[in-house]
Every structure is written in structure tokens, then in C-alpha cells.
Design a protein around this motif. Structure first.
Motif, PDB file in Angstrom:
ATOM      1  N   UNK A  51      15.472   4.324  22.764  1.00  0.00           N
ATOM      2  CA  UNK A  51      14.662   3.657  21.732  1.00  0.00           C
ATOM      3  C   UNK A  51      14.537   4.512  20.484  1.00  0.00           C
ATOM      4  N   UNK A  52      14.424   5.815  20.666  1.00  0.00           N
ATOM      5  CA  UNK A  52      14.270   6.695  19.496  1.00  0.00           C
ATOM      6  C   UNK A  52      15.471   6.541  18.574  1.00  0.00           C
ATOM      7  N   UNK A  53      16.647   6.431  19.139  1.00  0.00           N
ATOM      8  CA  UNK A  53      17.863   6.337  18.298  1.00  0.00           C
ATOM      9  C   UNK A  53      18.014   4.948  17.719  1.00  0.00           C
ATOM     10  N   UNK A  54      17.522   3.955  18.424  1.00  0.00           N
ATOM     11  CA  UNK A  54      17.536   2.604  17.834  1.00  0.00           C
ATOM     12  C   UNK A  54      16.662   2.613  16.574  1.00  0.00           C
ATOM     13  N   UNK A  55      15.549   3.327  16.650  1.00  0.00           N
ATOM     14  CA  UNK A  55      14.623   3.378  15.511  1.00  0.00           C
ATOM     15  C   UNK A  55      15.165   4.246  14.380  1.00  0.00           C
ATOM     16  N   UNK A  56      15.739   5.392  14.725  1.00  0.00           N
ATOM     17  CA  UNK A  56      16.316   6.270  13.687  1.00  0.00           C
ATOM     18  C   UNK A  56      17.423   5.522  12.946  1.00  0.00           C
ATOM     19  N   UNK A  57      18.225   4.776  13.710  1.00  0.00           N
ATOM     20  CA  UNK A  57      19.325   4.002  13.133  1.00  0.00           C
ATOM     21  C   UNK A  57      18.784   2.992  12.115  1.00  0.00           C
ATOM     22  N   UNK A  58      17.680   2.375  12.484  1.00  0.00           N
ATOM     23  CA  UNK A  58      17.073   1.362  11.619  1.00  0.00           C
ATOM     24  C   UNK A  58      16.420   2.019  10.399  1.00  0.00           C
ATOM     25  N   UNK A  59      15.720   3.102  10.635  1.00  0.00           N
ATOM     26  CA  UNK A  59      15.002   3.777   9.532  1.00  0.00           C
ATOM     27  C   UNK A  59      15.974   4.307   8.486  1.00  0.00           C
ATOM     28  N   UNK A  60      17.070   4.892   8.972  1.00  0.00           N
ATOM     29  CA  UNK A  60      18.049   5.447   8.045  1.00  0.00           C
ATOM     30  C   UNK A  60      18.667   4.380   7.165  1.00  0.00           C
ATOM     31  N   UNK A  61      18.834   3.198   7.739  1.00  0.00           N
ATOM     32  CA  UNK A  61      19.425   2.112   6.950  1.00  0.00           C
ATOM     33  C   UNK A  61      18.414   1.548   5.959  1.00  0.00           C
ATOM     34  N   UNK A  62      17.170   1.370   6.438  1.00  0.00           N
ATOM     35  CA  UNK A  62      16.154   0.780   5.567  1.00  0.00           C
ATOM     36  C   UNK A  62      15.784   1.724   4.423  1.00  0.00           C
ATOM     37  N   UNK A  63      15.864   3.037   4.717  1.00  0.00           N
ATOM     38  CA  UNK A  63      15.525   4.000   3.676  1.00  0.00           C
ATOM     39  C   UNK A  63      14.044   4.008   3.343  1.00  0.00           C
ATOM     40  N   UNK A  64      13.240   3.607   4.320  1.00  0.00           N
ATOM     41  CA  UNK A  64      11.809   3.486   4.051  1.00  0.00           C
ATOM     42  C   UNK A  64      11.131   4.845   4.018  1.00  0.00           C
ATOM     43  N   UNK A  65       9.967   4.901   3.436  1.00  0.00           N
ATOM     44  CA  UNK A  65       9.185   6.141   3.343  1.00  0.00           C
ATOM     45  C   UNK A  65       8.608   6.440   4.727  1.00  0.00           C
ATOM     46  N   UNK A  66       9.227   7.373   5.437  1.00  0.00           N
ATOM     47  CA  UNK A  66       8.831   7.670   6.812  1.00  0.00           C
ATOM     48  C   UNK A  66       9.163   9.123   7.088  1.00  0.00           C
ATOM     49  N   UNK A  67       8.253   9.815   7.773  1.00  0.00           N
ATOM     50  CA  UNK A  67       8.542  11.194   8.175  1.00  0.00           C
ATOM     51  C   UNK A  67       8.619  11.252   9.688  1.00  0.00           C
ATOM     52  N   UNK A  68       9.710  11.770  10.194  1.00  0.00           N
ATOM     53  CA  UNK A  68       9.847  11.994  11.636  1.00  0.00           C
ATOM     54  C   UNK A  68       9.767  13.496  11.878  1.00  0.00           C
ATOM     55  N   UNK A  69       8.821  13.914  12.701  1.00  0.00           N
ATOM     56  CA  UNK A  69       8.688  15.326  13.051  1.00  0.00           C
ATOM     57  C   UNK A  69       9.213  15.522  14.467  1.00  0.00           C
TER      58      UNK A  69
ATOM     59  N   UNK B  65       0.869  -1.189   0.000  1.00  0.00           N
ATOM     60  CA  UNK B  65       0.000   0.000   0.000  1.00  0.00           C
ATOM     61  C   UNK B  65       0.904   1.237   0.000  1.00  0.00           C
ATOM     62  N   UNK B  66       0.290   2.421  -0.019  1.00  0.00           N
ATOM     63  CA  UNK B  66       1.129   3.620  -0.214  1.00  0.00           C
ATOM     64  C   UNK B  66       0.856   4.716   0.805  1.00  0.00           C
ATOM     65  N   UNK B  67       0.140   4.377   1.882  1.00  0.00           N
ATOM     66  CA  UNK B  67      -0.159   5.446   2.840  1.00  0.00           C
ATOM     67  C   UNK B  67       1.127   5.987   3.467  1.00  0.00           C
ATOM     68  N   UNK B  68       1.075   7.225   3.911  1.00  0.00           N
ATOM     69  CA  UNK B  68       2.219   7.859   4.547  1.00  0.00           C
ATOM     70  C   UNK B  68       2.191   7.599   6.046  1.00  0.00           C
ATOM     71  N   UNK B  69       3.375   7.526   6.648  1.00  0.00           N
ATOM     72  CA  UNK B  69       3.477   7.313   8.094  1.00  0.00           C
ATOM     73  C   UNK B  69       4.355   8.409   8.685  1.00  0.00           C
ATOM     74  N   UNK B  70       3.853   9.065   9.723  1.00  0.00           N
ATOM     75  CA  UNK B  70       4.573  10.160  10.377  1.00  0.00           C
ATOM     76  C   UNK B  70       4.708   9.840  11.867  1.00  0.00           C
ATOM     77  N   UNK B  71       5.876  10.056  12.405  1.00  0.00           N
ATOM     78  CA  UNK B  71       6.093   9.945  13.859  1.00  0.00           C
ATOM     79  C   UNK B  71       6.369  11.348  14.374  1.00  0.00           C
ATOM     80  N   UNK B  72       5.721  11.721  15.470  1.00  0.00           N
ATOM     81  CA  UNK B  72       5.949  13.030  16.083  1.00  0.00           C
ATOM     82  C   UNK B  72       6.558  12.823  17.469  1.00  0.00           C
ATOM     83  N   UNK B  73       7.772  13.327  17.664  1.00  0.00           N
ATOM     84  CA  UNK B  73       8.446  13.141  18.946  1.00  0.00           C
ATOM     85  C   UNK B  73       8.963  14.477  19.462  1.00  0.00           C
ATOM     86  N   UNK B  74       8.922  14.642  20.771  1.00  0.00           N
ATOM     87  CA  UNK B  74       9.455  15.847  21.381  1.00  0.00           C
ATOM     88  C   UNK B  74      10.971  15.785  21.490  1.00  0.00           C
TER      89      UNK B  74
END
Ligand SMILES: Cc1ncc(C[n+]2csc(CCOP(=O)(O)OP(=O)(O)O)c2C)c(N)n1
Ligand SMILES: CC(=O)[C@@H](O)[C@H](O)COP(=O)(O)O
Ligand SMILES: [Mg+2]
Length: 630
Positions: free
Chosen positions: A156-174, A139-148
Motif C-alpha cells: 500500500x505504501x508504494x501504491x500511495x507513493x506512486x500516486x503522490x508522485x504523479x499528483x505532485x501534491x503538497x505532501x511530506x513523507x517522513x 485550504x493550505x494546511x500541511x500534511x505529513x505521513x510518518x512511516x517506518x
């Protein structure tokens, strides 16, 4: 609800925002802010965080197609605008009330609460999960994470950023960067973010300076070049990519998190990017309510307040467990230079703010980093210090292996202070501290204490300060203690309980906050001719089996009471002691929390609902005593 919400009252779901012009969206944002102020001034709840996310939320929800696009909020305490833009204005006056709206996101509350939270640092991981599921389903829906800015510093946030950056997946972190945690934010990352925040300023300044210098002619330009080189050496980190770009994100920002037209343009562009994007929004915590902007710390969690007068008065009641701990820690530090104290972003909530002022060089706020806090404390203990590690019961769950692997296995004398143990009330199931007796009691070398009142907490704190034989943990409830207990008390001794009432018909053994309930129940039973012995257990581990068995062998009946889950808790420890003494057949009842997550509501309402009240204990005791003896 005030008819002033002419735009907001039209909103049933985020797609309704697509009908509004950009000017109407600005009016809508003002209405959202007013709805928050009007309601939270009546219900209490989280205020300054929510005032800071109004424009961000309006811009995101106007730019994306939600659903199917998904927004995952970190922690969730700042998502009241999300609730209002997903059709919950009519129920918003029930916020955090028993059976009313939750103060956090709950999947069972609304389909667009796509992921619940309450504990910080989870949003990017969860968003990654949604993105990976999307990719696998094609599917093609967009996914956004909003973190302070405090949540994003959580491990955990950095474990996820580390993973997202490697996967290169379509993700927006605000990143909602307001430089605040509950207190001012801490850590090197927040300093780095400050540099990034200054980027537009620096760039504008550099541009203006260049134009001005060029007007002065050649010698000035040469001198300026030398100066610029010196400056850029300091600003070099900004000249290279940001850390977020270095790990695979497109970095956009910093943008003004209250400039709605700019935010709309940003998100309408970002929505079309199908790779990792990091939007750095600069917001003001408390935006739009002057006193909250000036003191976002005070206005983070509020009780009902006078909106017009901008006044909030937190009733000065009896001393709280938090205050008793804070005062005792100061006393211990005055007596012993080896005492140091650690908090994970909760200086006010744990009561360490006063200690921090008196002993700034013996105080550590590690940010939202409970795992680090625990193992840091273990290192301090191994290094010869006496660390006081103050972490709410529920947040210590985040560092369970650190307690086991780094502290207990090595028998290091870390002192744990678990505030908010038991039912916390309005924060609800993500914050109830109802598992700590169960998750700590299996751990060899751990000593577990629970005070009957604030005086006993002070005494236990002093006792723990001197106990170096291994790790200790004391757990105590949110609020103050019930001072209806007898004033006489014995001194604290390892593994020793305290009998506060003698009676021949049954034994009631209670731990911590439930001792006053047991004492009140015994008085009620006496009025019915039933005389109960009441034991203040004090220690769950090691359990005072001698006193327990000694009493039950006379009374032949036992009731245990604890503000914890039954499984693995105090009652089961007592049952095991009966069994080990060959008294497993003694009639007994274990009164504890039900095998479910307890909803939000006031502490008295929830305790009564769960049977943690004198009336329920009396009923159980009467049944036990009147039951035909086997
Ligand atoms: C694991 C965990 N530790 C501590 C907390 C307590 N807590 C709630 S909100 C907050 C500060 C959050 O700051 P930030 O993420 O910057 O959001 P802001 O309130 O500034 O919008 C903290 C420490 C928590 N919810 N979860
Ligand atoms: C959102 C969060 O986790 C904190 O703000 C928490 O609600 C504080 O709880 P207390 O109000 O019990 O300190
Ligand atoms: Mg913040």
C-alpha cells in the motif's frame, strides 16, 4: 507524574512547543523519553519503536502548526511521543489499560489522532486523502505521513507513493529508518536504503580522499581517477537520483533522526515546500535505553519491566498456541522436505523463529506484505511444495482477495495458520482476530479448523501437512490453552467433531478457544441438575452436521459458542444445519461477540464483558431449559 517533567507538563497541544527555545526543546525531548520509559516499564506496551521517534516528533511538532497541519502515523505503535505532545501525559499511566488510552492512534481518543491505525502501510494513502481534500477545499494546511522502514515496504505504501508522485501534491513523507521491523528488516528495499544511509559517509570519504590524493601530486591523481571510476560504477545508483526522486519527490537526507537542531532546520525548511517531499531520517530503535538499543527486537513489545535493572522477565507459563505451532512445523518439516514456511514480518509472533534457524532455506520472511505472502504461497503450492503460511488472523484480512482468488478458486493446498484469532487483549480493536470464521467460511474449497487446546493444534498441524486436497486454515488464540478439558481425545478426521461430554437436556457446541468455556459451563449446569452434551466442533468447514443433528434431535436445545463475530460465523453455520435438517424450530442461542468493535483490555476482562464466559453460558442455558416448551 514525576515533577521532573517541567517542560512536558506544560504541553497541552503542539503549539505549546512554539514557546520553547531550541535548547528547551532538547530538554523536552529528554523528558518525553523519560516519560515513555517510566510509564511503559509499568504498563507494558511498545518500547523500542517509541524511543526511536522522540526527536523526530519534537522537531515536527515544534516546526509545524499542528493543528491545522496534520501528521498521519503509520501503524501507530511508535506514536507515544505524539500522545505526550498532545496533552495526554496526565493519562499516560492508563496506556493500553481497559478504558484507558489506546496503544495506537484513535480518532475518537483525540482530535489530533487524525487517522487511526494498527495495521502497517496505511499512512501515506491516508495522508494523500487529507492532502487531496485540502486541495479541493482550497485550504493550505500541511500534511505529513510518518512511516517506518518496514511499513514503507508494504504494498500500500508504494501504491500511495506512486500516486503522490504523479499528483505532485503538497505532501511530506517522513521515513523513520531504523533498519528494523520487529525483527531485523528484510527485503531489497532495506538494502537500497542502506546505500542511501551510507551516502553522507561516502560523500565525506570521497571529499577527504580527494584532498589527500591531491596533496600527493599528479601521478597519484591519475591513479585515483581510475580507482574512482571503478568505485563510482558500484556507487552509480547513488550518483543518480534516489528512487524517491525518480518518482517525483524531493529527497532530503539521510538526516540523523536524533539530531534535534538539524531536524528542526530540516522541517522548518520542508514546511515551506508545497510539493512532494521525502525526508529520510536515520534513527536508532530503542534510542536512549541501552538494552533496547542493543536488542530492539526483544524490546519491541514489552511486559512491565524493571527500568533501573534493565531487566524484563516474560513469565514462562504453559505452552502457548504459538509455541505449539512452531514446534509442530519443525516436526512436519523434518518429516516432509516439501514443507516450507512463510511469515509476513512476524517470525517471533507466529512462532516461526525456531523453525527459521533449523530450516533457513525453507523459510521466507517477505516483510509487511501479506498479500504477496498469500499469493507467493499459492505459487509454491502450485509448484508442488507444501507451504505453511503463518499470518495473524487480523493481518490476513489484508490479503482477503489473494486467499479467495489465488488460493481457493484454484483449490491450491496452502496451509494457513491464523494466530491471534479471537480477542487479543491490550492491542485492542485493530488487532482482535474476530472476523476470520466469517470471512473464510463463505469460500468454496476452504477447510477451516480450530483446536480446543495446544495439543490439538499440534495434531491439526500434522493433519494439515498431509492434506493436499485443497486449502486449509486453522485459527487459534493469543496465549496458552485451558487444560481443564478431558485428556481423552479422538484423532483428527476431515469434517469430524468430538463429543467430550454427554448430557440429555441440551447440546452445547463450541469452537476452538470456547470449548473449555463450554466444558466449564456444563459442569456448572450439572450442579443445577441440567445435563449438557458438549461438542468440540473442531471443523467449522466442513461442519459435522451429522453429530450436531444427532445430538440436538435428542436434547431438543442448542447453544453454540465462538470467539468470533456472530454474522457469518460458527453459530450461523450450525443454525443453517438445523434448518436444512428441518429442525429450524429447535430452541437455540448463538453466543458470539457483539456487533461492535471490542475495545482494548486483558483477554479475561474482554471475554467476560462480551459474554464469552461460563457464567454467561450457564445463565443462557438455564433460560433455555426453563423456558416453556413450544
Ligand atoms: C499489516 C501489518 N502486518 C504486520 C504488522 C505487525 N507489525 C507491527 S509493527 C511492525 C514492524 C514495523 O516496523 P517499522 O515500520 O520499521 O517501524 P519501527 O517499529 O521500526 O519503528 C510489524 C511487522 C502490522 N502492524 N500490520
Ligand atoms: C504493532 C503490532 O502490530 C505488533 O507489535 C503487535 O502488537 C504484536 O502483537 P503480539 O504482541 O500479539 O505479537
Ligand atoms: Mg523500522
Amino acid at each position: 507524574m514525576d515533577s521532573a517533567f517541567q517542560h512536558l507538563s506544560q504541553i497541552v497541544q503542539p503549539s505549546d512547543l512554539h514557546r520553547f527555545s531550541d535548547k528547551e526543546l532538547r530538554d523536552l525531548a529528554n523528558e518525553v523519553r523519560q516519560a515513555i520509559l517510566q510509564n511503559v516499564s509499568r504498563t507494558g506496551g511498545h518500547l523500542s519503536s517509541n524511543l526511536g521517534t522522540v526527536e523526530l516528533t519534537v522537531a515536527m511538532y515544534a516546526s509545524y502548526n499542528i493543528p491545522p497541519d496534520k501528521v498521519v502515523w503509520d501503524t501507530g505503535h511508535q506514536a507515544y511521543p505524539h500522545k505526550l505532545l498532545t496533552g495526554r501525559l496526565p493519562r499516560f499511566d492508563t496506556l493500553r489499560k481497559h478504558k484507558g488510552l489506546s496503544g495506537f492512534l484513535r480518532r475518537e481518543e483525540h482530535e489530533l489522532d487524525v487517522f487511526g491505525a494498527g495495521h502497517a502501510g496505511t499512512a501515506i494513502s491516508a495522508a494523500m486523502g487529507f492532502a487531496a481534500a485540502r486541495d479541493r477545499q482550497g485550504t493550505t494546511e500541511k500534511v505529513i505521513a510518518v512511516a517506518g522502514d518496514a511499513a514503507i515496504a508494504s504494498g500500500m505504501s508504494w501504491e500511495a507513493l506512486n500516486h503522490a508522485g504523479e499528483l505532485g501534491t503538497d505532501l511530506c513523507v517522513v521515513l523513520n529508518d531504523n533498519r528494523m521491523s520487529i525483527a531485523p528488516n528484510v527485503g531489497a528495499l532495506t538494502n537500497y536504503l542502506a546505500k542511501l544511509r551510507s551516502r553522507p559517509l561516502v560523500q565525506n570519504l570521497a571529499r577527504k580522499a580527494k584532498v589527500a590524493i591531491e596533496r600527493l601530486g599528479e601521478p597519484a591523481v591519475r591513479a585515483a581517477d581510475g580507482l574512482r571510476h571503478g568505485i563510482t560504477h558500484y556507487l552509480a545508483p547513488l550518483e543518480t537520483g534516489t528512487i524517491f526522486e525518480e518518482i517525483g519527490f524531493e529527497y532530503i537526507g539521510p538526516v540523523d533522526g536524533h539530531d534535534l537542531p538539524t531536524l528542526l532546520e530540516v522541517f522548518r525548511n520542508v514546511r515551506d515546500m508545497n510539493y512532494p517531499v521525502f525526508v529520510h531520517a536515520i534513527t536508532v530503535k530503542g534510542k536512549g535505553y541501552e538494552v533496547a538499543e542493543e536488542d530492539a527486537r526483544k524490546w519491541h513489545g514489552v511486559v512491565p519491566f524493571d527500568l533501573a535493572a534493565c531487566e524484563m522477565v516474560k513469565a514462562a507459563g504453559p505452552v502457548t498456541f504459538t509455541q505449539a505451532f512452531g514446534d509442530a512445523t519443525i516436526e512436519c518439516a523434518e518429516e516432509d522436505p516439501k514443507v516450507v514456511a512463510i511469515t509476513a514480518a512476524m517470525p517471533d509472533g507466529t512462532g516461526l523463529a525456531g523453525y527459521a534457524k533449523k530450516f533457513p532455506d525453507r523459510y521466507y520472511d517477505v516483510g509487511i506484505a501479506e498479500q504477496h505472502a498469500v499469493t507467493f504461497a499459492a505459487g509454491l503450492a502450485a509448484g508442488g511444495m507444501r507451504p505453511f503460511c503463518a499470518i495473524y488472523s487480523t493481518f490476513l484480512q489484508r490479503a482477503y482477495d489473494q486467499v479467495l482468488h489465488d488460493v481457493c478458486l484454484q483449490k491450491l493446498p496452502v496451509r494457513f495458520f491464523l494466530d491471534r484469532a479471537g480477542l487479543v487483549g491490550d492491542d485492542g480493536p485493530t488487532h482482535h482476530g474476530v472476523f476470520d470464521l466469517s470471512y473464510l467460511s463463505p469460500l468454496p474449497n476452504m477447510t477451516i479448523l480450530a483446536p480446543r487446546d495446544t495439543t490439538e493444534l499440534r495434531e491439526m498441524t500434522h493433519w494439515m501437512a498431509k492434506y493436499d486436497a485443497g486449502p486449509t486454515a486453522v485459527r487459534y488464540p493469543r496465549g496458552s490453552s485451558d487444560e481443564r478439558l478431558p485428556e481423552s481425545r479422538t484423532s483428527i478426521a476431515l469434517g469430524k467433531s468430538e463429543v467430550i461430554r454427554e448430557g440429555k437436556d441440551l447440546t452445547i457446541s463450541a469452537v476452538g478457544s470456547m470449548v473449555s468455556v463450554a466444558y466449564e459451563a456444563a459442569a456448572g449446569l450439572a450442579a443445577q441438575g441440567i445435563e449438557a452434551t458438549v461438542i468440540n466442533a473442531r471443523f467449522l468447514r466442513p461442519l459435522d452436521s451429522e453429530t450436531l443433528i444427532g445430538s440436538v434431535s435428542k436434547t431438543k436445545r442448542l447453544i453454540t459458542i465462538e470467539e468470533n463475530m456472530r454474522s457469518g460465523g460458527f453459530g450461523e453455520a450450525c443454525r443453517n444445519a438445523l434448518h436444512d435438517a428441518g429442525m429450524g424450530g429447535i430452541p437455540h442461542r448463538l453466543i458470539a461477540l457483539p456487533d461492535s468493535f471490542v475495545e482494548h483490555g486483558t483477554q479475561p476482562i474482554l471475554r467476560e464483558e462480551c459474554g464469552l464466559c461460563a457464567a454467561a453460558v450457564i445463565a443462557e442455558a438455564v433460560r433455555l431449559v426453563k423456558a416453556p416448551s413450544r
